[in-house]
Write a protein that holds these residues in place. Structure first.
Motif, PDB file in Angstrom:
ATOM      1  N   ASP A 168       0.832  -1.212   0.000  1.00 34.95           N
ATOM      2  CA  ASP A 168       0.000   0.000   0.000  1.00 34.95           C
ATOM      3  C   ASP A 168       0.864   1.259   0.000  1.00 34.95           C
ATOM      4  OD1 ASP A 168      -2.280  -1.561   0.013  1.00 34.95           O
ATOM      5  OD2 ASP A 168      -2.679  -1.303   2.163  1.00 34.95           O
ATOM      6  N   GLU A 169       1.945   1.255   0.781  1.00 38.22           N
ATOM      7  CA  GLU A 169       2.847   2.402   0.827  1.00 38.22           C
ATOM      8  C   GLU A 169       3.543   2.608  -0.530  1.00 38.22           C
ATOM      9  OE1 GLU A 169       6.929   3.787   3.131  1.00 38.22           O
ATOM     10  OE2 GLU A 169       5.681   2.227   4.020  1.00 38.22           O
ATOM     11  N   PHE A 170       3.971   1.517  -1.151  1.00 42.32           N
ATOM     12  CA  PHE A 170       4.614   1.589  -2.469  1.00 42.32           C
ATOM     13  C   PHE A 170       3.654   2.184  -3.496  1.00 42.32           C
ATOM     14  CE2 PHE A 170       5.764  -0.406  -6.566  1.00 42.32           C
ATOM     15  CZ  PHE A 170       7.095  -0.020  -6.659  1.00 42.32           C
ATOM     16  N   VAL A 171       2.405   1.738  -3.466  1.00 42.79           N
ATOM     17  CA  VAL A 171       1.397   2.241  -4.409  1.00 42.79           C
ATOM     18  C   VAL A 171       1.127   3.726  -4.154  1.00 42.79           C
ATOM     19  CG1 VAL A 171      -1.044   2.074  -5.073  1.00 42.79           C
ATOM     20  CG2 VAL A 171       0.327  -0.004  -4.823  1.00 42.79           C
ATOM     21  N   GLU A 172       0.984   4.105  -2.886  1.00 44.53           N
ATOM     22  CA  GLU A 172       0.724   5.512  -2.557  1.00 44.53           C
ATOM     23  C   GLU A 172       1.870   6.415  -3.006  1.00 44.53           C
ATOM     24  OE1 GLU A 172      -0.139   5.667   1.622  1.00 44.53           O
ATOM     25  OE2 GLU A 172      -1.938   4.428   1.395  1.00 44.53           O
ATOM     26  N   GLU A 173       3.110   5.977  -2.763  1.00 40.25           N
ATOM     27  CA  GLU A 173       4.263   6.783  -3.184  1.00 40.25           C
ATOM     28  C   GLU A 173       4.329   6.894  -4.705  1.00 40.25           C
ATOM     29  OE1 GLU A 173       7.633   4.925  -1.312  1.00 40.25           O
ATOM     30  OE2 GLU A 173       7.079   5.691   0.673  1.00 40.25           O
ATOM     31  N   THR A 174       4.007   5.811  -5.389  1.00 38.12           N
ATOM     32  CA  THR A 174       4.004   5.838  -6.852  1.00 38.12           C
ATOM     33  C   THR A 174       2.913   6.776  -7.364  1.00 38.12           C
ATOM     34  OG1 THR A 174       4.877   3.581  -6.939  1.00 38.12           O
ATOM     35  CG2 THR A 174       3.796   4.408  -8.926  1.00 38.12           C
ATOM     36  N   GLN A 175       1.721   6.680  -6.775  1.00 34.55           N
ATOM     37  CA  GLN A 175       0.632   7.570  -7.189  1.00 34.55           C
ATOM     38  C   GLN A 175       0.995   9.026  -6.948  1.00 34.55           C
ATOM     39  OE1 GLN A 175      -2.488   5.799  -4.814  1.00 34.55           O
ATOM     40  NE2 GLN A 175      -3.426   4.859  -6.608  1.00 34.55           N
ATOM     41  N   ALA A 176       1.603   9.318  -5.803  1.00 34.14           N
ATOM     42  CA  ALA A 176       1.985  10.694  -5.499  1.00 34.14           C
ATOM     43  C   ALA A 176       3.026  11.192  -6.496  1.00 34.14           C
ATOM     44  CB  ALA A 176       2.535  10.783  -4.072  1.00 34.14           C
TER      45      ALA A 176
END
Length: 195
Positions: free
Chosen positions: A178-186
């Motif tokens: 989830d953190e990896f996805v959030e950082e990628t989205q940001a």
């Protein structure tokens, strides 16, 4: 000055004027041509930057898709080892595979993940690729916990401690994903940086 000299002089002025006009036109055309070439170079540079940015975005999307596929396949394997073989056979018409097939699909999913991770490494900065590698390494640890639990379940044991260990690792891995996805989205929601 007689009329003949005046005509020669007028003709000379006309030639000089025409020559100056031609030189001016040549210089203006040359400046316009240079501006056009510079514009095309700038456009091609921008298109290249857009293509590189899009390739990086696509590589991240492919890795994230594969992480999610792995997550679903891990859950499928564990669920099948918790079910009896008879229950798995009864569910076969609904797309439920054997334990062995589910485990083989999981291993194929991980192999595909490694390939997509390598493609990502070619398209992004090392720090971003390293984050994907760390998440994949955490997944490998999760797979070991899933395997240990599944082996004990296949032997008919309850294996509560192994299940608890698997659940804890799954929770930690999902939080990392989830953190990896959030950082990628940001990162990709911000304007594209200049290359």
């Amino acid at each position: 000055m007689d009329q003949g000299d005046a005509a020669v002089w007028a003709a000379g002025i006309g030639v000089i004027g025409t020559t100056i006009g031609a030189i001016g036109g040549y210089l203006a055309g040359r400046a316009q041509g240079k501006a056009t070439v510079d514009g095309v170079r700038l456009q091609l540079s921008g298109q290249r930057e857009d293509a590189v940015w899009q390739a990086e975005l696509d590589a991240f999307a492919a890795v994230i898709d594969q992480f999610n596929a792995a997550r679903m396949q891990v859950a499928t394997v564990v669920t099948q080892f918790e079910a009896s073989r008879r229950d798995v056979r009864r569910l076969a018409p609904y797309g439920v595979t054997t334990r062995e097939e589910a485990y083989a699909a999981l291993m194929e999913c991980v192999r595909e993940l490694v390939a997509r991770e390598n493609a990502l490494r070619l398209r992004t900065a090392p720090a971003y690729a390293d984050a994907a590698t760390a998440l994949r390494e955490q997944l490998v640890d999760l797979l070991e916990a899933a395997r240990a639990y599944s082996v004990e379940r296949a032997r008919g044991r309850r294996a509560r401690d192994l299940r608890r260990q698997f659940d804890e690792q799954m929770t930690a891995w999902r939080a990392g994903l989830d953190e990896f996805v959030e950082e990628t989205q940001a990162r990709f929601s911000r304007p594209r940086p200049a290359l």
